[in-house]
Design a protein around this motif. Structure first.
Motif, PDB file in Angstrom:
ATOM      1  N   ARG A 184       0.919  -1.209   0.154  1.00 37.23           N
ATOM      2  CA  ARG A 184      -0.092  -0.086  -0.171  1.00 37.23           C
ATOM      3  C   ARG A 184       0.881   1.222  -0.001  1.00 37.23           C
ATOM      4  NH1 ARG A 184      -2.925  -2.663   4.115  1.00 37.23           N
ATOM      5  NH2 ARG A 184      -1.931  -1.181   5.533  1.00 37.23           N
ATOM      6  N   HIS A 185       2.011   1.196   0.802  1.00 38.89           N
ATOM      7  CA  HIS A 185       2.474   2.449   1.168  1.00 38.89           C
ATOM      8  C   HIS A 185       3.989   2.526   0.451  1.00 38.89           C
ATOM      9  CE1 HIS A 185      -0.641   3.036   3.795  1.00 38.89           C
ATOM     10  NE2 HIS A 185      -0.225   2.256   4.666  1.00 38.89           N
ATOM     11  N   ALA A 186       4.710   1.638  -0.126  1.00 38.43           N
ATOM     12  CA  ALA A 186       6.165   1.866  -0.224  1.00 38.43           C
ATOM     13  C   ALA A 186       6.144   2.784  -1.567  1.00 38.43           C
ATOM     14  CB  ALA A 186       6.543   0.350  -0.889  1.00 38.43           C
ATOM     15  N   HIS A 187       7.224   3.636  -1.645  1.00 36.91           N
ATOM     16  CA  HIS A 187       7.676   4.481  -2.756  1.00 36.91           C
ATOM     17  C   HIS A 187       7.979   3.706  -3.690  1.00 36.91           C
ATOM     18  CE1 HIS A 187       8.044   7.928   0.544  1.00 36.91           C
ATOM     19  NE2 HIS A 187       7.088   7.312   0.885  1.00 36.91           N
ATOM     20  N   ILE A 188       7.753   4.363  -4.843  1.00 36.66           N
ATOM     21  CA  ILE A 188       8.324   4.196  -6.396  1.00 36.66           C
ATOM     22  C   ILE A 188       9.724   4.375  -6.380  1.00 36.66           C
ATOM     23  CG2 ILE A 188       7.458   6.225  -7.340  1.00 36.66           C
ATOM     24  CD1 ILE A 188       7.076   4.364  -9.871  1.00 36.66           C
ATOM     25  N   PRO A 189      10.484   3.460  -6.449  1.00 38.09           N
ATOM     26  CA  PRO A 189      12.065   4.049  -6.755  1.00 38.09           C
ATOM     27  C   PRO A 189      12.260   4.895  -8.154  1.00 38.09           C
ATOM     28  CG  PRO A 189      11.880   1.316  -6.389  1.00 38.09           C
ATOM     29  CD  PRO A 189      10.396   1.980  -6.472  1.00 38.09           C
ATOM     30  N   LEU A 190      12.796   5.927  -7.889  1.00 25.98           N
ATOM     31  CA  LEU A 190      12.950   6.902  -8.971  1.00 25.98           C
ATOM     32  C   LEU A 190      14.001   6.359  -9.911  1.00 25.98           C
ATOM     33  CD1 LEU A 190      11.752  10.235  -7.521  1.00 25.98           C
ATOM     34  CD2 LEU A 190      10.467   8.542  -8.718  1.00 25.98           C
ATOM     35  N   ASP A 191      13.955   6.451 -11.010  1.00 25.19           N
ATOM     36  CA  ASP A 191      15.058   6.449 -12.056  1.00 25.19           C
ATOM     37  C   ASP A 191      14.484   6.914 -13.480  1.00 25.19           C
ATOM     38  OD1 ASP A 191      13.604   4.176 -13.071  1.00 25.19           O
ATOM     39  OD2 ASP A 191      14.647   2.660 -11.760  1.00 25.19           O
ATOM     40  N   LYS A 193      13.432   5.243 -15.995  1.00 17.38           N
ATOM     41  CA  LYS A 193      12.146   4.573 -16.336  1.00 17.38           C
ATOM     42  C   LYS A 193      10.879   4.952 -15.625  1.00 17.38           C
ATOM     43  CE  LYS A 193      14.486   0.471 -18.011  1.00 17.38           C
ATOM     44  NZ  LYS A 193      14.491  -1.122 -18.146  1.00 17.38           N
ATOM     45  N   SER A 194      10.800   5.162 -14.398  1.00 16.38           N
ATOM     46  CA  SER A 194       9.757   5.341 -13.617  1.00 16.38           C
ATOM     47  C   SER A 194       9.382   6.910 -13.880  1.00 16.38           C
ATOM     48  CB  SER A 194       9.973   5.133 -12.161  1.00 16.38           C
ATOM     49  OG  SER A 194      11.031   5.896 -11.614  1.00 16.38           O
ATOM     50  N   ILE A 195      10.443   7.668 -14.055  1.00 13.43           N
ATOM     51  CA  ILE A 195      10.233   9.143 -14.249  1.00 13.43           C
ATOM     52  C   ILE A 195       9.502   9.364 -15.389  1.00 13.43           C
ATOM     53  CG2 ILE A 195      11.445  11.379 -14.334  1.00 13.43           C
ATOM     54  CD1 ILE A 195      13.539  10.670 -12.382  1.00 13.43           C
ATOM     55  N   ILE A 251       3.537  -0.703  -7.302  1.00 10.32           N
ATOM     56  CA  ILE A 251       2.975  -1.636  -8.358  1.00 10.32           C
ATOM     57  C   ILE A 251       3.298  -0.921  -9.532  1.00 10.32           C
ATOM     58  CG2 ILE A 251       1.052  -2.939  -9.252  1.00 10.32           C
ATOM     59  CD1 ILE A 251       2.236  -4.307  -6.949  1.00 10.32           C
ATOM     60  N   PHE A 252       3.066   0.508  -9.539  1.00 11.47           N
ATOM     61  CA  PHE A 252       3.170   1.442 -10.825  1.00 11.47           C
ATOM     62  C   PHE A 252       4.520   0.937 -11.218  1.00 11.47           C
ATOM     63  CE2 PHE A 252       3.499   5.967 -12.458  1.00 11.47           C
ATOM     64  CZ  PHE A 252       2.878   5.365 -13.428  1.00 11.47           C
ATOM     65  N   ASP A 253       5.606   0.882 -10.530  1.00 14.81           N
ATOM     66  CA  ASP A 253       7.051   0.586 -10.857  1.00 14.81           C
ATOM     67  C   ASP A 253       7.185  -0.605 -11.607  1.00 14.81           C
ATOM     68  OD1 ASP A 253       9.895   1.336 -10.625  1.00 14.81           O
ATOM     69  OD2 ASP A 253       9.997  -0.577  -9.564  1.00 14.81           O
ATOM     70  N   VAL A 254       6.497  -1.689 -11.400  1.00 11.25           N
ATOM     71  CA  VAL A 254       6.525  -2.940 -12.073  1.00 11.25           C
ATOM     72  C   VAL A 254       5.878  -2.780 -13.520  1.00 11.25           C
ATOM     73  CG1 VAL A 254       5.826  -5.268 -12.321  1.00 11.25           C
ATOM     74  CG2 VAL A 254       6.102  -4.190  -9.970  1.00 11.25           C
ATOM     75  N   PHE A 255       4.803  -1.922 -13.725  1.00 11.15           N
ATOM     76  CA  PHE A 255       4.506  -1.503 -14.969  1.00 11.15           C
ATOM     77  C   PHE A 255       5.280  -0.499 -15.822  1.00 11.15           C
ATOM     78  CE2 PHE A 255       2.559   2.241 -17.326  1.00 11.15           C
ATOM     79  CZ  PHE A 255       1.758   1.623 -18.152  1.00 11.15           C
ATOM     80  N   ALA A 256       6.045   0.602 -15.092  1.00  8.29           N
ATOM     81  CA  ALA A 256       7.101   1.223 -15.794  1.00  8.29           C
ATOM     82  C   ALA A 256       8.220   0.708 -16.190  1.00  8.29           C
ATOM     83  CB  ALA A 256       7.492   2.403 -14.750  1.00  8.29           C
ATOM     84  N   TYR A 266      10.555   4.756 -22.581  1.00  7.01           N
ATOM     85  CA  TYR A 266      11.685   5.035 -21.876  1.00  7.01           C
ATOM     86  C   TYR A 266      12.828   5.199 -23.007  1.00  7.01           C
ATOM     87  CZ  TYR A 266      16.170   3.460 -20.018  1.00  7.01           C
ATOM     88  OH  TYR A 266      17.524   3.507 -19.402  1.00  7.01           O
ATOM     89  N   THR A 267      12.935   3.932 -24.038  1.00  2.00           N
ATOM     90  CA  THR A 267      13.796   4.257 -24.958  1.00  2.00           C
ATOM     91  C   THR A 267      13.856   5.544 -25.698  1.00  2.00           C
ATOM     92  OG1 THR A 267      13.605   1.823 -25.540  1.00  2.00           O
ATOM     93  CG2 THR A 267      14.729   3.324 -27.287  1.00  2.00           C
ATOM     94  N   ASP A 268      12.739   6.182 -25.855  1.00  2.00           N
ATOM     95  CA  ASP A 268      12.569   7.640 -26.414  1.00  2.00           C
ATOM     96  C   ASP A 268      13.271   8.699 -25.283  1.00  2.00           C
ATOM     97  OD1 ASP A 268      11.602   6.691 -28.757  1.00  2.00           O
ATOM     98  OD2 ASP A 268       9.520   7.122 -28.207  1.00  2.00           O
TER      99      ASP A 268
END
Length: 308
Positions: A184-191, A193-195, A251-256, A266-268
């Motif tokens: 529920r609460h974990a943050h998305i790791p920012l890199d 791809k996610s950005i 979970i959004f991170d998995v999608f990213a 991400y390639t672009d």
């Protein structure tokens, strides 16, 4: 003149990306729950941590940056009493003080993890330098992950913490509030791809002047991306047909990382980031050339031999 008092970011969301994430939720949860998808000791691999120097020589397995992180992570796992699989009953009795019920509880724990890692990193630097493992203080060669005092920069500190929190899903006993709180609460790791996906979903918005992890230079920039990710997840959850499936930043991170459309995006982004970096480098080199003092031509009496 109209006074604007509220800013609702939801009005800027690209619903095409919202629907892509919603459709990918079953696959994202399947990835999340599969332990075979975790190939690291504590959530971080050598590629992720290669820029974070500790004073050791490149590739040093004992004093290198991965060893520094793993030593910290191992201690945290022991503190949580998650060193070995445990039942829900055992967990509630053994680490009740780590129970995380609310988002504020999680944020407090997350902040403490970040402070702990930062202190550990500074101590590790001092140990490596004191041991003269790299006498020329070569850790500065990769110091873009560190501040002048050796502490980790905002982006790298939180990236390590957030990857560690993601790793804990494999150890948290099922049925406990701690395990549920991670989802529920974990943050998305920012890199990058996610950005890239956050930015594309929120009207191509970027925070901090760029789209790479290194552009996250302040706490405010980090927290802004986290809030944007939560807004996206709230909208996806509201539009999802399956209300029993958790929709959260982790979970959004998995999608990213694994969705086909997100990978193409991400390639672009990576190509554009390369262009931006090259342009900045060219501008900096041009500025240096302009600042360089001109070498004046020698006068005739300085080059002509005297007539005797």
């Amino acid at each position: 003149m109209t006074a604007y008092t509220d800013f609702d970011v939801r009005s800027f969301l690209d619903l095409q990306w919202v629907d892509r994430f919603a459709a990918y939720l079953p696959q994202a949860h399947e990835w999340w729950n599969n332990p075979l998808n975790e190939t690291t000791d504590y959530g971080v691999d050598p590629t992720t941590i290669r820029a974070m120097g500790t004073g050791s020589k490149e590739g040093d397995p004992t004093w290198g940056p991965l060893a520094a992180f793993n030593a910290w992570a191992k201690h945290q796992v022991a503190e949580l009493d998650l060193s070995s699989p445990a039942t829900a009953a055992h967990a509630s009795a053994k680490w009740k003080r780590f129970d995380i019920e609310t988002f504020d509880d999680f944020e407090t724990w997350h902040r403490n993890l970040a402070e702990s890692l930062d202190g550990h990193w500074r101590d590790w630097l001092e140990k490596t330098r004191a041991a003269s493992l790299h006498p020329d203080t070569g850790w500065q060669e990769r110091a873009r992950a560190c501040n002048a005092d050796g502490s980790l920069c905002v982006a790298h500190k939180y990236k390590l913490v957030d990857l560690f929190v993601r790793f804990l899903r494999l150890l948290a006993p099922a049925g406990t509030s701690f395990g549920a709180a991670l989802v529920r609460h974990a943050h998305i790791p920012l890199d990058m791809k996610s950005i890239a996906v956050i930015s594309a979903t929120v009207g191509n918005l970027s925070v901090g002047g760029g789209t790479s992890m290194g552009d996250i230079k302040t706490e405010l920039a980090y927290q802004t991306y986290q809030r944007l990710a939560r807004v996206i997840c709230d909208v996806v959850a509201a539009r999802s047909d399956n209300r029993s499936v958790a929709v959260s930043p982790i979970i959004f991170d998995v999608f990213a990382w694994h969705n086909r459309d997100a990978q193409a995006l991400y390639t672009d982004f990576a190509k554009e980031e390369k262009k931006r970096a090259a342009k900045e480098q060219g501008a900096n080199e041009g500025s240096k050339r302009r600042r360089a003092p001109r070498k004046s031509k020698p006068k005739w009496w300085q080059t002509t031999a005297p007539v005797l």
